[in-house]
Design a protein around this motif. Structure first.
Motif, short mmCIF file in Angstrom:
data_model
loop_
_atom_site.label_atom_id
_atom_site.label_comp_id
_atom_site.label_asym_id
_atom_site.label_seq_id
_atom_site.Cartn_x
_atom_site.Cartn_y
_atom_site.Cartn_z
N GLN A 3 0.83 -1.19 0.00
CA GLN A 3 0.00 0.00 0.00
C GLN A 3 0.87 1.25 0.00
O GLN A 3 1.82 1.37 0.77
CB GLN A 3 -0.94 0.02 1.21
N TRP B 235 -2.19 1.32 -4.30
CA TRP B 235 -1.38 0.11 -4.11
C TRP B 235 -0.43 -0.08 -5.28
O TRP B 235 -0.74 0.28 -6.43
CB TRP B 235 -2.28 -1.12 -4.01
N LEU C 127 0.97 -3.29 -7.11
CA LEU C 127 0.69 -4.72 -7.20
C LEU C 127 1.81 -5.40 -7.97
O LEU C 127 2.22 -4.93 -9.04
CB LEU C 127 -0.64 -4.96 -7.91
N ARG D 228 -11.51 -0.76 -0.56
CA ARG D 228 -11.64 -1.86 0.40
C ARG D 228 -13.11 -2.27 0.55
O ARG D 228 -13.98 -1.44 0.78
CB ARG D 228 -11.06 -1.44 1.75
N HIS E 203 -10.62 -6.37 -1.79
CA HIS E 203 -10.67 -5.06 -2.44
C HIS E 203 -11.34 -5.20 -3.79
O HIS E 203 -11.35 -6.27 -4.40
CB HIS E 203 -9.26 -4.50 -2.66
N GLN F 173 2.16 -7.71 0.99
CA GLN F 173 0.94 -8.19 1.64
C GLN F 173 0.08 -8.97 0.65
O GLN F 173 0.19 -8.78 -0.57
CB GLN F 173 0.12 -7.00 2.16
N VAL G 73 -3.20 -9.58 -1.32
CA VAL G 73 -4.29 -8.75 -1.83
C VAL G 73 -5.29 -9.66 -2.53
O VAL G 73 -4.91 -10.48 -3.37
CB VAL G 73 -3.78 -7.68 -2.82
#
Length: 527
Positions: free
Chosen positions: A333, A481, A483, A494, A500, A522, A524
């Motif tokens: 993020q 974010w 990715l 979110r 998300h 993280q 996702v």
């Protein structure tokens, strides 16, 4: 003598899905083998001309004469001369001008009515159809029929190209003001050779170019272009499958083999209708793409993947839920949107369609005003948005290809004290040619227009700016974010603690430095 004709609307049973499948698969070969393509644009006067008439009245052209064969013939003569003028400009590069008549020598050049008739031709509904792109691309010879008159297709295409980029041609201001209204873009949007940034190795580039073309069946967004791109292995023609499943199957087949997220560039809050996952492009609506970012990322992606996928562009993790509706990825993020501008509109209520300067400047001034933030030390002081110019120009890594070309004219074009100082420096250093001052600034405005019109700027908590396509509907509180496997930052919304929705790709100033390199990746989940 009998002339055999093949007309798809008559020769294909549209009610039989098996026949439609079979005929759609062989459509390319049918047009390739035909001796020629006849494009019938209707009579000299058609009901569709009424919409054009009202549009011209808006620009104070209130006396539009009825069309006739003589007037239509004059319009085609004008198209020929526009094509010749374009050819002359090209030939002059090689020092071999052999054009016998210049545009300014033609008796029709200053006749407003002839330009209007040419515009009537360009506005025929035929140019809105999606399937015609393939027909034109593969046909041996295309002839345009308008009433009893005809012209070769290349003549119209080259005339349209010239209208869109007239350069310094000598024409009166009242005629030049008409150019943005003539509809020349409608010709180039169905001609592969005229399409900007079209790459046959990347189907996404033609999806972007054809998003405004019309088709009655949304599955044809993919089926109608299958025959004109090399990159078509992910498209299987089957009219028995619902459109949502067609789109989802195509998206999965593009993502899995490459382990990249290039297809996310075409998403614009795709789950807004409620019948598609957010990570599947909804081709029934305009693509979620900021045009400058789209062009840069598609070119970078095609180049990288064409030579073998770069390891740093691959997804670290990629898997799907059992029902195929969710996709699992890795990301970091970068921040949360805390302020955003209105969507830039550079065309509504524009007094002169050839003069964009005042409207573009007003939009940028309004954006800056909205994005200025109060100083934490003193409420009376305001901090300017970080990277505002770079975000407008999309000129910071990894899109630095246009930075040197646009940064200099931007400083001069804005016209503030710093810009005047820059102009003097640029002239003294030999970087700025004052003999082309006005022309260069006009060219810059054309480059700036797609970077402003239809776009929306925002800031995140750190004060960094970003910009996104305005049709995506971003909100304050949406998250930014990075990715793994993507070439841009992405706006995510979110849904709950772990899921998300993908809203849109976007530009984020200093994207690669917006997230601590030591921060852990993280999980996702996109739904």
């Amino acid at each position: 003598m009998q002339l055999p004709l093949w007309i798809d609307a008559i020769c294909v049973n549209q009610e039989d899905s098996n026949e439609r499948d079979a005929q759609a698969r062989r459509m390319k070969s049918i047009y390739e083998r035909a001796a020629g393509l006849i494009i019938w644009l209707g009579k000299y006067n058609e009901p569709t001309d009424e919409a054009l008439r009202f549009d011209l009245i808006r620009w104070h052209i209130d006396r539009v004469e009825g069309n006739s064969e003589a007037m239509a013939r004059s319009a085609l003569v004008l198209a020929v001369l526009l094509k010749e003028e374009g050819d002359l400009r090209q030939k002059q590069k090689f020092q071999s001008p052999d054009i016998l008549m210049r545009l300014e020598d033609c008796v029709h050049t200053e006749n407003l009515q002839v330009w209007v008739q040419l515009s009537r031709l360009f506005h025929r509904p035929w140019f809105e159809r999606l399937w015609i792109i393939q027909e034109l691309a593969v046909s041996r010879k295309a002839i345009v029929r308008w009433g009893n008159l005809q012209a070769p297709w290349p003549t119209l295409e080259k005339a349209a190209q010239f209208i869109l980029r007239p350069g310094e041609v000598v024409l009166s201001p009242r005629i030049r003001r008409l150019f943005p209204l003539l509809g020349a873009h409608r010709i180039t949007q169905v001609a592969l050779k005229s399409m900007y940034n079209f790459d046959p190795r990347n189907v996404l580039t033609i999806l972007q170019n054809t998003q405004n073309n019309k088709c009655s069946d949304p599955r044809d967004r993919l089926y109608a272009i299958r025959g004109i791109v090399d990159d078509n292995q992910d498209i299987e023609i089957d009219y028995s499958i619902p459109v949502q499943q067609v789109y989802r199957n195509w998206a999965e087949k593009r993502i899995k083999p490459t382990w990249t997220l290039q297809i996310f560039s075409a998403c614009a809050d795709s789950s807004g209708r409620g019948d598609l996952p957010s990570w599947v492009p909804d081709l029934r609506r305009p693509l979620g793409q900021d045009k400058p970012i789209w062009i840069a990322t598609q070119a970078l992606g095609s180049m990288s993947w064409g030579m073998g996928v770069r390891p740093d562009l691959l997804c670290r993790e990629l898997r799907y839920s059992e029902d195929g509706l969710m996709i699992y990825l890795s990301g970091k993020q970068a921040g949360t949107i805390d302020n955003m501008t209105s969507v830039g509109d550079a065309v509504t209520d524009l007094p002169d369609p050839t003069d964009l300067k005042s409207k573009l400047r007003q939009i940028l001034t309004d954006w800056e005003t909205v994005l200025y933030t109060p100083s934490k030390q003193s409420g009376d002081e305001f901090i300017s948005p970080i990277g505002f110019k770079e975000s407008v120009l999309r000129s910071f890594y990894p899109w630095s290809i246009d930075h040197n070309n646009l940064s200099m004219p931007y400083d001069i074009w804005r016209g503030d004290d710093r810009s005047r100082h820059s102009l003097e420096e640029y002239v003294n250093s030999g970087d700025w040619d004052m003999s082309r001052h006005e022309v260069t600034l006009k060219e810059f405005e054309r480059d700036l227009f797609p970077r402003v019109h239809g776009c929306q700027m925002f800031t995140i908590e750190s004060g960094r700016t970003g910009i996104v396509a305005g049709n995506c509907g971003i909100h304050v509180g949406d998250e930014l974010w990075l990715l793994s496997g993507g070439l841009t930052a992405f706006v995510l919304r979110r849904v709950n603690e772990v899921e998300h929705r993908l809203i849109s790709p976007c530009y984020l100033f200093a994207m690669m430095y917006a997230v601590d390199a030591n921060r852990e990746w993280q999980n996702v989940v996109l739904v």
